[in-house]
Design an enzyme around this catalytic site. Sequence first.
Site, PDB file in Angstrom:
ATOM      1  N   CYS A 161       0.853  -1.204   0.000  1.00  0.00           N
ATOM      2  CA  CYS A 161       0.000   0.000   0.000  1.00  0.00           C
ATOM      3  C   CYS A 161       0.887   1.252   0.000  1.00  0.00           C
ATOM      4  O   CYS A 161       1.780   1.349  -0.828  1.00  0.00           O
ATOM      5  CB  CYS A 161      -0.963  -0.056   1.186  1.00  0.00           C
ATOM      6  SG  CYS A 161      -2.187   1.260   1.169  1.00  0.00           S
ATOM      7  N   ASP A 318      -9.472  -4.635  -5.771  1.00  0.00           N
ATOM      8  CA  ASP A 318      -9.041  -3.628  -4.794  1.00  0.00           C
ATOM      9  C   ASP A 318      -9.895  -2.370  -4.959  1.00  0.00           C
ATOM     10  O   ASP A 318      -9.898  -1.759  -6.028  1.00  0.00           O
ATOM     11  CB  ASP A 318      -7.564  -3.311  -5.060  1.00  0.00           C
ATOM     12  CG  ASP A 318      -6.923  -2.527  -3.938  1.00  0.00           C
ATOM     13  OD1 ASP A 318      -7.644  -1.836  -3.205  1.00  0.00           O
ATOM     14  OD2 ASP A 318      -5.692  -2.608  -3.797  1.00  0.00           O
ATOM     15  N   HIS A 347      -7.925  -5.561  -1.410  1.00  0.00           N
ATOM     16  CA  HIS A 347      -6.767  -4.829  -0.886  1.00  0.00           C
ATOM     17  C   HIS A 347      -6.197  -5.492   0.374  1.00  0.00           C
ATOM     18  O   HIS A 347      -4.987  -5.610   0.531  1.00  0.00           O
ATOM     19  CB  HIS A 347      -7.194  -3.388  -0.581  1.00  0.00           C
ATOM     20  CG  HIS A 347      -6.065  -2.483  -0.240  1.00  0.00           C
ATOM     21  ND1 HIS A 347      -5.211  -1.974  -1.187  1.00  0.00           N
ATOM     22  CD2 HIS A 347      -5.626  -1.999   0.954  1.00  0.00           C
ATOM     23  CE1 HIS A 347      -4.305  -1.203  -0.598  1.00  0.00           C
ATOM     24  NE2 HIS A 347      -4.535  -1.211   0.702  1.00  0.00           N
TER      25      HIS A 347
END
Lengths: 377, 114
Positions: A161, A318, A347
């Site tokens: 991320c 995601d 995600h």
Amino acid sequence: MDDTTQPAWDDLFFQLEEKTNISGEAVQIAYGRYVKGVKAIVDSYDIPVGLTPKEIVWTLNKAKLYRYQREKPSEERYPIPLLLVYALINKPFIFDLAPGRSFIEFMLDEGFDVFLLDWGAPGLEDKNTTFDDYVTEYLYRAVRKVQRVSGSKEFSMLGYCLGATIAVTYAATYPEIPLRNLILLTAPIDFSNQPEGSMAMWLDEGRLDVDKLVDTYGNVPGELIRYWAKMLKPVENFAGAYINLLKMMDDEAAVRSWQAINRWVEDVIPFAGEAFRQFVKVYLRGNNLISGEHIINGKPVDISNIDASLLNIVAKYDHLVAQSQSESIMDLVSSQDKQLTVIPSTHVGIMAGSSAKHKLWPEIVKWLGARSEERTQ
Amino acid sequence: MSDEKPEKPDIDPFAQMIQFYDSISKSWASAMSDAVASKSFAESMSEQMEGNLEAMSFMRKQFGEFMEQYLQQMNLPTRKEVITMSERLTKLEMAMDDLDAKLDEILDILKTIE
């Protein structure tokens, strides 16, 4: 009040059974499940996580560098250490949720020397820490320590991320440092295309006065970021997660996993104010990392400086980082050895879902293992 | 006459709730996701945020100024001063870390000379 007038629970169920033709036992079981569910939610806030044995090898301010204890003898281990870099929001124990569901444990078993950089939770005294500071002041020094204690100049880095954004910025800023392998996981890098329904839409200029937000609070409250993240999928996050828990109440292992993930989702930390301001203005709105206009240490951050082997993994479903925001880096790096992998996951599910140990983790081991051997010259 | 109770249908009220959720969740989730992805939602959220920030910034500024004056009068360090001190400590920590790394390098060189 006379206690004798109070019917016992069993009597109540009996009356219900008689009057409604519903089995009292069934109602009791259902009620018991509900109580267990509520208890599971409450307990999840204290559930032990990050249990893989580790030692702290370096600290700076609130940041800590962990080295995980290796079970395998050195001759069976890969000589190139792996450094994990997580985002600035939430906590990095997503890599080490619970025994049997820990990416770190999995990597250790496969013979990797694993380090984790935990940024810590910023306090008000850290509000002036910029996004670039995390790269130049913290990650830079943490890598130096990894090299020192592992005895290897070369290393691999996995960014997840926003941790991937930091890892890319680092790799582009310090091309002289021998980063052998770079793994990006759901990396928000390119903001030229902001699909509808992404968080970026709410952070747009004209929609969020980022200066006022940061000047008011100092650091951006974690609760606000959690609210934004949850609002992108309101039904799934505010109702679905708890319905799923009720469904799995009879499976103790599944409940334990749910609790660990719930703790991770709820356990948010603030975003250092200046870091948030810089991320929104420079990285997100300006897209300066991609355009090459971002300057660190007086030099433009040039993604073409990256020549390490690159594995770029995106999650197909995601909702926080769109595929388009991750994949364009493939054309910008100089790496000859590069691979884009799309995994049908979400995600968070990509790393912490029950299928992660069958999909993502073996994929990483296969790719990284082939690139972590000693080079013979 | 048998003591056995006649069989009654088992019913779980939460199972019904789950069934209800399952039957509507897909369409509901999709409708809600579309709603929050819309420009009008983004605008309304922005307005709400702006209003909250306006009120909070005024309140925090007033309270911050009041506390600062009070702490100064009491001869106590203010939040700003504590923050400055903490930032300086972090800078010192960084300088020490760099010194430590330099020392390691020097020791390595010395080892090769030996």
